[in-house]
Enzyme design. Structure first.
Site, PDB file in Angstrom:
ATOM      1  N   ASN A   1       0.823  -1.210   0.000  1.00  0.00           N
ATOM      2  CA  ASN A   1       0.000   0.000   0.000  1.00  0.00           C
ATOM      3  C   ASN A   1       0.860   1.264   0.000  1.00  0.00           C
ATOM      4  OD1 ASN A   1      -2.265  -1.589   0.020  1.00  0.00           O
ATOM      5  ND2 ASN A   1      -2.732  -1.272   2.179  1.00  0.00           N
TER       6      ASN A   1
ATOM      7  N   THR B   1       1.994   1.787  -3.473  1.00  0.00           N
ATOM      8  CA  THR B   1       0.882   2.295  -4.282  1.00  0.00           C
ATOM      9  C   THR B   1       0.743   3.805  -4.136  1.00  0.00           C
ATOM     10  OG1 THR B   1      -0.364   0.223  -4.087  1.00  0.00           O
ATOM     11  CG2 THR B   1      -1.616   2.194  -4.640  1.00  0.00           C
TER      12      THR B   1
ATOM     13  N   ASP C   1       2.998   0.242 -10.522  1.00  0.00           N
ATOM     14  CA  ASP C   1       1.734  -0.487 -10.610  1.00  0.00           C
ATOM     15  C   ASP C   1       1.990  -1.990 -10.681  1.00  0.00           C
ATOM     16  OD1 ASP C   1      -1.126  -0.280 -10.746  1.00  0.00           O
ATOM     17  OD2 ASP C   1      -1.001  -0.972 -12.813  1.00  0.00           O
TER      18      ASP C   1
ATOM     19  N   THR D   1      -4.998  -7.664  -0.176  1.00  0.00           N
ATOM     20  CA  THR D   1      -6.166  -7.538   0.690  1.00  0.00           C
ATOM     21  C   THR D   1      -7.262  -6.797  -0.080  1.00  0.00           C
ATOM     22  OG1 THR D   1      -5.451  -5.395   1.588  1.00  0.00           O
ATOM     23  CG2 THR D   1      -4.659  -7.392   2.700  1.00  0.00           C
TER      24      THR D   1
ATOM     25  N   ASP E   1      -4.983   4.488  -9.122  1.00  0.00           N
ATOM     26  CA  ASP E   1      -4.801   4.446 -10.583  1.00  0.00           C
ATOM     27  C   ASP E   1      -5.655   5.505 -11.264  1.00  0.00           C
ATOM     28  OD1 ASP E   1      -3.014   2.388 -10.384  1.00  0.00           O
ATOM     29  OD2 ASP E   1      -4.383   0.829 -11.110  1.00  0.00           O
TER      30      ASP E   1
END
Length: 206
Positions: free
Chosen positions: A32, A35, A69, A83, A94
């Site tokens: 995360n 990300t 990504d 998760t 995104d």
């Protein structure tokens, strides 16, 4: 042929990404975190550089961070699978990143008086959102929609190459890339809708 190229390219990238993903996990970095970092990097490249006409720097920064990504997905797989929140966060970030990229491109082209390029950028933005929405909606209905020639990584690479070439002096490269991307994005939406339609027809016959 395009599908073979996609598979080959992704396999090559996986060999590069996996050692990095393994190292980050050992260092205690979460998927995360990668990300969010990737999204922030894309925002900096798109809004801080691309929107101001610094296309070479913007394209290089966006392309570098867009590759996260693949990195966060690989990390999630190595750590036991994504998760539900991780999948939600990844999809949401995104959309933020894509909006920033095409919004920045459209803004810069507008300042240059390139109305054709602005139109192409807006079509890319709308069609790119549809590509993702069709897949998500299909999965929400218990079907699949992960087909097509222009997935997110390919879309960002196309606009990135166009921006890089224009920044290096190949004037119409970005506009050409945008119109090419608009066409393949719309085609991909059609592919996904047709794929879902065929699944729905089969379910209806059962």
């Amino acid at each position: 042929m395009a599908k073979i190229f996609q598979v080959t390219a992704r396999a090559g990238m996986t060999r590069v990404v996996e050692p990095v993903a393994r190292g980050l996990l050992r260092a205690g970095v979460s998927p995360n975190a990668v990300t969010v970092t990737g999204t922030v990097g894309v925002l900096v490249g798109a809004l801080g550089f691309g929107a101001r006409g610094q296309l070479v720097a913007g394209a290089l920064i966006v392309t570098f961070f867009a590759l996260t990504d693949m990195l966060d997905g690989t990390m999630a797989r190595m750590s036991g699978g994504s998760t539900r929140f991780g999948a939600f966060l990844d999809s949401s970030m995104d959309r933020v990143a894509d909006s920033a990229v095409f919004g920045a491109v459209a803004y810069w082209l507008a300042t240059e008086g390139n109305h054709s390029g602005v139109a192409a950028a807006l079509i890319c933005l709308a069609a790119g959102g549809l590509v993702s929405y069709v897949k998500a909606r299909a999965e929400g209905l218990g079907m699949t929609g992960d087909v097509g020639v222009a997935e997110r990584t390919e879309r960002l690479l196309i606009v990135g190459v166009g921006g890089l070439l224009t920044g290096l002096g190949v004037g119409p490269a970005l506009e050409i890339a945008l119109w090419l991307l608009a066409a393949v994005s719309i085609f991909t939406v059609g592919q996904r809708v047709a794929h879902v339609y065929r699944q729905a027809q089969l379910v209806g016959r059962e």
